[in-house]
Every structure is written in C-alpha cells, then in structure tokens.
Design an enzyme around this catalytic site. Structure first.
Site, PDB file in Angstrom:
ATOM      1  N   ARG A   1      18.042  19.948  19.386  1.00 28.13           N
ATOM      2  CA  ARG A   1      16.816  20.259  19.243  1.00 28.13           C
ATOM      3  C   ARG A   1      16.122  21.358  20.171  1.00 28.13           C
ATOM      4  O   ARG A   1      15.070  21.712  20.158  1.00 28.13           O
ATOM      5  CB  ARG A   1      16.066  18.765  19.791  1.00 28.13           C
ATOM      6  CG  ARG A   1      15.418  18.113  18.617  1.00 28.13           C
ATOM      7  CD  ARG A   1      14.795  16.789  19.439  1.00 28.13           C
ATOM      8  NE  ARG A   1      13.714  16.159  18.439  1.00 28.13           N
ATOM      9  CZ  ARG A   1      14.183  14.904  17.695  1.00 28.13           C
ATOM     10  NH1 ARG A   1      15.371  14.379  17.779  1.00 28.13           N
ATOM     11  NH2 ARG A   1      13.038  14.204  17.206  1.00 28.13           N
TER      12      ARG A   1
ATOM     13  N   LYS B   1      15.273  13.248   7.498  1.00 31.86           N
ATOM     14  CA  LYS B   1      16.694  13.397   8.075  1.00 31.86           C
ATOM     15  C   LYS B   1      17.505  11.960   7.997  1.00 31.86           C
ATOM     16  O   LYS B   1      18.490  11.669   7.445  1.00 31.86           O
ATOM     17  CB  LYS B   1      16.754  13.911   9.456  1.00 31.86           C
ATOM     18  CG  LYS B   1      16.077  15.423   9.931  1.00 31.86           C
ATOM     19  CD  LYS B   1      16.148  15.978  11.122  1.00 31.86           C
ATOM     20  CE  LYS B   1      15.261  15.105  11.821  1.00 31.86           C
ATOM     21  NZ  LYS B   1      13.855  15.369  11.964  1.00 31.86           N
TER      22      LYS B   1
ATOM     23  N   ARG C   1       4.525  16.169  18.520  1.00 32.91           N
ATOM     24  CA  ARG C   1       5.838  16.243  18.097  1.00 32.91           C
ATOM     25  C   ARG C   1       6.039  17.385  17.299  1.00 32.91           C
ATOM     26  O   ARG C   1       7.065  18.293  17.303  1.00 32.91           O
ATOM     27  CB  ARG C   1       6.506  14.805  17.734  1.00 32.91           C
ATOM     28  CG  ARG C   1       6.873  14.077  18.538  1.00 32.91           C
ATOM     29  CD  ARG C   1       6.737  12.512  18.060  1.00 32.91           C
ATOM     30  NE  ARG C   1       7.820  12.257  16.936  1.00 32.91           N
ATOM     31  CZ  ARG C   1       7.777  11.306  15.936  1.00 32.91           C
ATOM     32  NH1 ARG C   1       6.492  10.540  15.987  1.00 32.91           N
ATOM     33  NH2 ARG C   1       8.434  10.951  15.083  1.00 32.91           N
TER      34      ARG C   1
ATOM     35  N   ARG D   1       5.624   5.123   7.991  1.00 36.39           N
ATOM     36  CA  ARG D   1       7.176   4.759   8.224  1.00 36.39           C
ATOM     37  C   ARG D   1       7.060   3.123   8.936  1.00 36.39           C
ATOM     38  O   ARG D   1       6.435   2.878   9.711  1.00 36.39           O
ATOM     39  CB  ARG D   1       7.715   5.655   9.286  1.00 36.39           C
ATOM     40  CG  ARG D   1       9.156   5.417   9.605  1.00 36.39           C
ATOM     41  CD  ARG D   1       9.891   6.555  10.165  1.00 36.39           C
ATOM     42  NE  ARG D   1       9.455   6.938  11.372  1.00 36.39           N
ATOM     43  CZ  ARG D   1      10.028   8.099  11.837  1.00 36.39           C
ATOM     44  NH1 ARG D   1      11.093   8.684  11.335  1.00 36.39           N
ATOM     45  NH2 ARG D   1       9.565   8.615  13.032  1.00 36.39           N
TER      46      ARG D   1
ATOM     47  N   ARG E   1       7.170   2.527  14.505  1.00 37.57           N
ATOM     48  CA  ARG E   1       7.728   3.037  15.896  1.00 37.57           C
ATOM     49  C   ARG E   1       6.412   3.392  16.638  1.00 37.57           C
ATOM     50  O   ARG E   1       5.496   3.948  16.290  1.00 37.57           O
ATOM     51  CB  ARG E   1       8.404   4.465  15.602  1.00 37.57           C
ATOM     52  CG  ARG E   1       9.773   4.105  15.571  1.00 37.57           C
ATOM     53  CD  ARG E   1      10.687   5.231  14.998  1.00 37.57           C
ATOM     54  NE  ARG E   1      10.389   6.561  15.558  1.00 37.57           N
ATOM     55  CZ  ARG E   1      11.048   7.803  15.504  1.00 37.57           C
ATOM     56  NH1 ARG E   1      11.986   7.548  14.608  1.00 37.57           N
ATOM     57  NH2 ARG E   1      10.852   8.795  16.100  1.00 37.57           N
TER      58      ARG E   1
HETATM   59  P1  ADP Z   1      13.212  11.720  10.101  1.00 35.30           P
HETATM   60  O1  ADP Z   1      14.398  11.018  10.369  1.00 35.30           O
HETATM   61  O2  ADP Z   1      13.193  13.300   9.754  1.00 35.30           O
HETATM   62  O3  ADP Z   1      12.166  11.817  11.286  1.00 35.30           O
HETATM   63  P2  ADP Z   1      12.748   9.732   8.172  1.00 35.30           P
HETATM   64  O4  ADP Z   1      14.044   9.790   7.228  1.00 35.30           O
HETATM   65  O5  ADP Z   1      12.492   8.661   9.130  1.00 35.30           O
HETATM   66  O6  ADP Z   1      12.444  11.263   8.805  1.00 35.30           O
HETATM   67  O7  ADP Z   1      11.558   9.765   7.016  1.00 35.30           O
HETATM   68  C1  ADP Z   1      10.154   9.683   7.530  1.00 35.30           C
HETATM   69  C2  ADP Z   1       9.358   8.838   6.618  1.00 35.30           C
HETATM   70  O8  ADP Z   1       9.224   9.561   5.449  1.00 35.30           O
HETATM   71  C3  ADP Z   1       9.932   7.443   6.299  1.00 35.30           C
HETATM   72  O9  ADP Z   1       8.899   6.251   6.165  1.00 35.30           O
HETATM   73  C4  ADP Z   1      10.629   7.669   5.145  1.00 35.30           C
HETATM   74  O10 ADP Z   1      10.744   6.523   4.123  1.00 35.30           O
HETATM   75  C5  ADP Z   1       9.666   8.762   4.605  1.00 35.30           C
HETATM   76  N1  ADP Z   1      10.561   9.711   3.355  1.00 35.30           N
HETATM   77  C6  ADP Z   1      11.700  10.268   3.936  1.00 35.30           C
HETATM   78  N2  ADP Z   1      11.754  11.254   2.911  1.00 35.30           N
HETATM   79  C7  ADP Z   1      10.810  11.220   1.986  1.00 35.30           C
HETATM   80  C8  ADP Z   1      10.379  11.912   0.867  1.00 35.30           C
HETATM   81  N3  ADP Z   1      11.291  12.907   0.343  1.00 35.30           N
HETATM   82  N4  ADP Z   1       9.214  11.632   0.313  1.00 35.30           N
HETATM   83  C9  ADP Z   1       8.355  10.889   0.811  1.00 35.30           C
HETATM   84  N5  ADP Z   1       8.644   9.983   1.895  1.00 35.30           N
HETATM   85  C10 ADP Z   1       9.925  10.192   2.348  1.00 35.30           C
HETATM   86  P1  AMP Z   2      13.657  10.754  16.471  1.00 30.94           P
HETATM   87  O1  AMP Z   2      14.281   9.456  16.202  1.00 30.94           O
HETATM   88  O2  AMP Z   2      14.729  12.072  16.118  1.00 30.94           O
HETATM   89  O3  AMP Z   2      12.385  11.234  15.722  1.00 30.94           O
HETATM   90  O4  AMP Z   2      13.490  11.287  17.858  1.00 30.94           O
HETATM   91  C1  AMP Z   2      12.601  10.361  18.626  1.00 30.94           C
HETATM   92  C2  AMP Z   2      12.260  10.838  20.233  1.00 30.94           C
HETATM   93  O5  AMP Z   2      13.442  10.893  20.839  1.00 30.94           O
HETATM   94  C3  AMP Z   2      11.971  12.381  20.086  1.00 30.94           C
HETATM   95  O6  AMP Z   2      10.683  12.647  19.959  1.00 30.94           O
HETATM   96  C4  AMP Z   2      12.304  12.763  21.550  1.00 30.94           C
HETATM   97  O7  AMP Z   2      11.420  12.411  22.429  1.00 30.94           O
HETATM   98  C5  AMP Z   2      13.559  11.871  21.707  1.00 30.94           C
HETATM   99  N1  AMP Z   2      14.733  12.775  21.209  1.00 30.94           N
HETATM  100  C6  AMP Z   2      15.470  12.453  20.361  1.00 30.94           C
HETATM  101  N2  AMP Z   2      16.657  13.258  19.976  1.00 30.94           N
HETATM  102  C7  AMP Z   2      16.520  14.310  21.069  1.00 30.94           C
HETATM  103  C8  AMP Z   2      17.125  15.344  21.607  1.00 30.94           C
HETATM  104  N3  AMP Z   2      18.066  15.808  20.875  1.00 30.94           N
HETATM  105  N4  AMP Z   2      16.638  16.136  22.638  1.00 30.94           N
HETATM  106  C9  AMP Z   2      15.572  15.456  23.235  1.00 30.94           C
HETATM  107  N5  AMP Z   2      14.853  14.503  23.075  1.00 30.94           N
HETATM  108  C10 AMP Z   2      15.081  13.935  21.712  1.00 30.94           C
END
Ligand code: ADP
Ligand code: AMP
Length: 213
Positions: free
Chosen positions: A88, A14, A171, A127, A160
């Site tokens: 969420r 995302k 998660r 990541r 992270r």
């Molecule tokens: P989200 O916001 O949904 O948690 P991220 O955008 O942070 O996901 O992506 C999670 C990890 O996967 C990051 O390290 C990112 O660089 C990698 N990533 C994202 N999209 C892809 C893809 N299409 N293929 C491979 N790796 C990806």
């Molecule tokens: P994210 O950066 O989206 O992966 O979120 C990291 C963490 O933040 C999640 O695992 C939850 O613990 C918390 N969090 C983020 N967004 C929400 C939401 N909309 N509702 C509840 N918890 C959230």
C-alpha cells in the site's frame, strides 16, 4: 513461489474478486484481514492497529512487512500468492520486491481494479462481512440468501467499524496520496493489468480471470 498483486482503492472489490481466484488455487493474503484477526484476538498489535484503522490511517510499514515476511518464508516453493491490500506504500512495494527476490520467486502481475469514488462510497456503506469466514456481502449488490446471515457459516453478518462515511473519505484520500503512486512504480515494469471494476460483480470477476489466464 510467484505472486499476483490486487491493487485498487478500498471498496474496489479486491476481496470479492479474490474469492474466485482462491477456487483457482491462489493463496489469498489480505493484510486488512490479518490485522482484523489480531484485533479479534485482542493482541497488543491488534489494539494498536485498531486505533489507526478506525481513523482510516495506515498501520506502519514494518508491522505489515513483518507479517508478510513470515508467511512468505514459511510457504512451499510452488505457492501462488494473491496479495490484497498489500503493498500500500512505495516502501512496502520495495520490501516485497526484496523478499520475492531473496526467495527466488517472481511478481507476475499487478491487477489494477479501477472504480470511481462515488461507487466506492456506496459499496463500503452497504458492505457486510462474516467475522468467522471473511465472506463479503453487500446489502444491495450481493445480498446474503437469508436476512443478515452468512450463507457459509449461518452466523450474523456485521458492518466493519471503519466503513463509516467519514472514515471512507479519509481512506480514499490516503489511497490517492500513498497508494496510487504504486501504479507508475509497476507500470514502469509493465506489470499493470487494468480492469474496469465499475461493472456488476460477475463481469469484474470474469474480466480478472480472463486477464490472468
Ligand atoms: P475491497 O476488498 O477492495 O475493499 P470488497 O471486495 O470488500 O472491496 O467490496 C466492497 C463492497 O462492494 C462489498 O460490499 C462488495 O460486496 C461490494 N462489491 C464488490 N465488487 C462489486 C461490484 N463489482 N459491484 C457492486 N458491488 C461490489
Ligand atoms: P482493508 O481490509 O484492506 O480495507 O484494510 C483495512 C485497514 O487495515 C486499512 O485502512 C489500514 O488501516 C490497514 N491496513 C491493511 N493493509 C495495510 C497495509 N498494507 N499497510 C498499512 N495499513 C494496512
């Protein structure tokens, strides 16, 4: 104002997709990023949230809804919001509908990033993020140009604290139980635009851009 929701499991990409939509004028709102900012500032809210986040559990709905309400109410009328990681839960989705309606805006679409669990575990384990600008990298799939350093800020990247295998599995379970029901909630209103997120980053980004234009 109008809104697009990016829906999908943690690690579906995302934030990675959002980076290109920001260049197209969207205002990116990641509730995870807003909470991590509170953690960095060591506010009482941040300290409480960190305990839950490090266990892979959700922060209470009223906390995240209050953050979103503040942002929406202070926005210009023509803002195009891109929500990432919000809503969420069904409760959050209902609150978002109420808020958008009260402000005379519209929820335009929900882009659903679909990705299998195995790919997600590999993505989250590799990541790396920049604490200053929020840029997202991956050690293999999207490495920074030099070492472990952010291309934009030049500072060291970090992992992270919730990207451990145990927390990632938790998660994914919480996503399946509490967030996946949003798919049928929005399907009933014909808002879902599914995207195959299990492709290289540039393909996923191109598919999302095509689907919203
Ligand atoms: P989200 O916001 O949904 O948690 P991220 O955008 O942070 O996901 O992506 C999670 C990890 O996967 C990051 O390290 C990112 O660089 C990698 N990533 C994202 N999209 C892809 C893809 N299409 N293929 C491979 N790796 C990806
Ligand atoms: P994210 O950066 O989206 O992966 O979120 C990291 C963490 O933040 C999640 O695992 C939850 O613990 C918390 N969090 C983020 N967004 C929400 C939401 N909309 N509702 C509840 N918890 C959230």
């Amino acid at each position: 104002m109008n809104a697009t929701v990016l829906l999908g499991p943690p690690g579906a990409g995302k934030g990675t997709v959002a980076e290109v939509l920001v260049d197209k004028g969207y205002v990116h709102i990641s509730t995870g990023e807003l909470l991590r900012e509170q953690i960095r500032l060591e506010t009482p809210l941040g300290l409480e949230a960190k305990k839950l986040m490090d266990q892979g559990r959700f922060v209470p709905d009223d906390v995240v809804v209050a953050m979103i309400r503040n942002l929406l109410e202070s926005a210009e009328n023509d803002t195009r919001f891109l929500f990432d990681g919000f809503p969420r839960t069904l409760g959050q989705a209902e609150k978002l509908d109420e808020l958008i309606q009260s402000l005379g805006g519209s929820l335009e679409r929900v882009v659903l990033l679909e990705c299998p669990d195995d790919a997600i575990v590999e993505r989250l384990a590799g990541r790396r993020t920049c604490g200053k600008c929020g840029s997202v990298y991956h050690v293999t799939f999207n490495p920074p140009s030099h070492g472990n350093v952010c291309d934009v800020e030049g500072c060291q990247l970090s992992q992270r604290t919730d990207d451990t295998e145990k927390t990632i599995r938790k998660r994914l379970d919480v996503y399946a139980e509490r967030t996946a029901p949003l798919i049928s909630y929005y399907e009933a209103r014909n808002l879902i635009q599914p995207i195959n997120a299990n492709q290289p980053i540039e393909h996923v980004r191109a598919d999302v851009v095509a689907s919203i234009s």
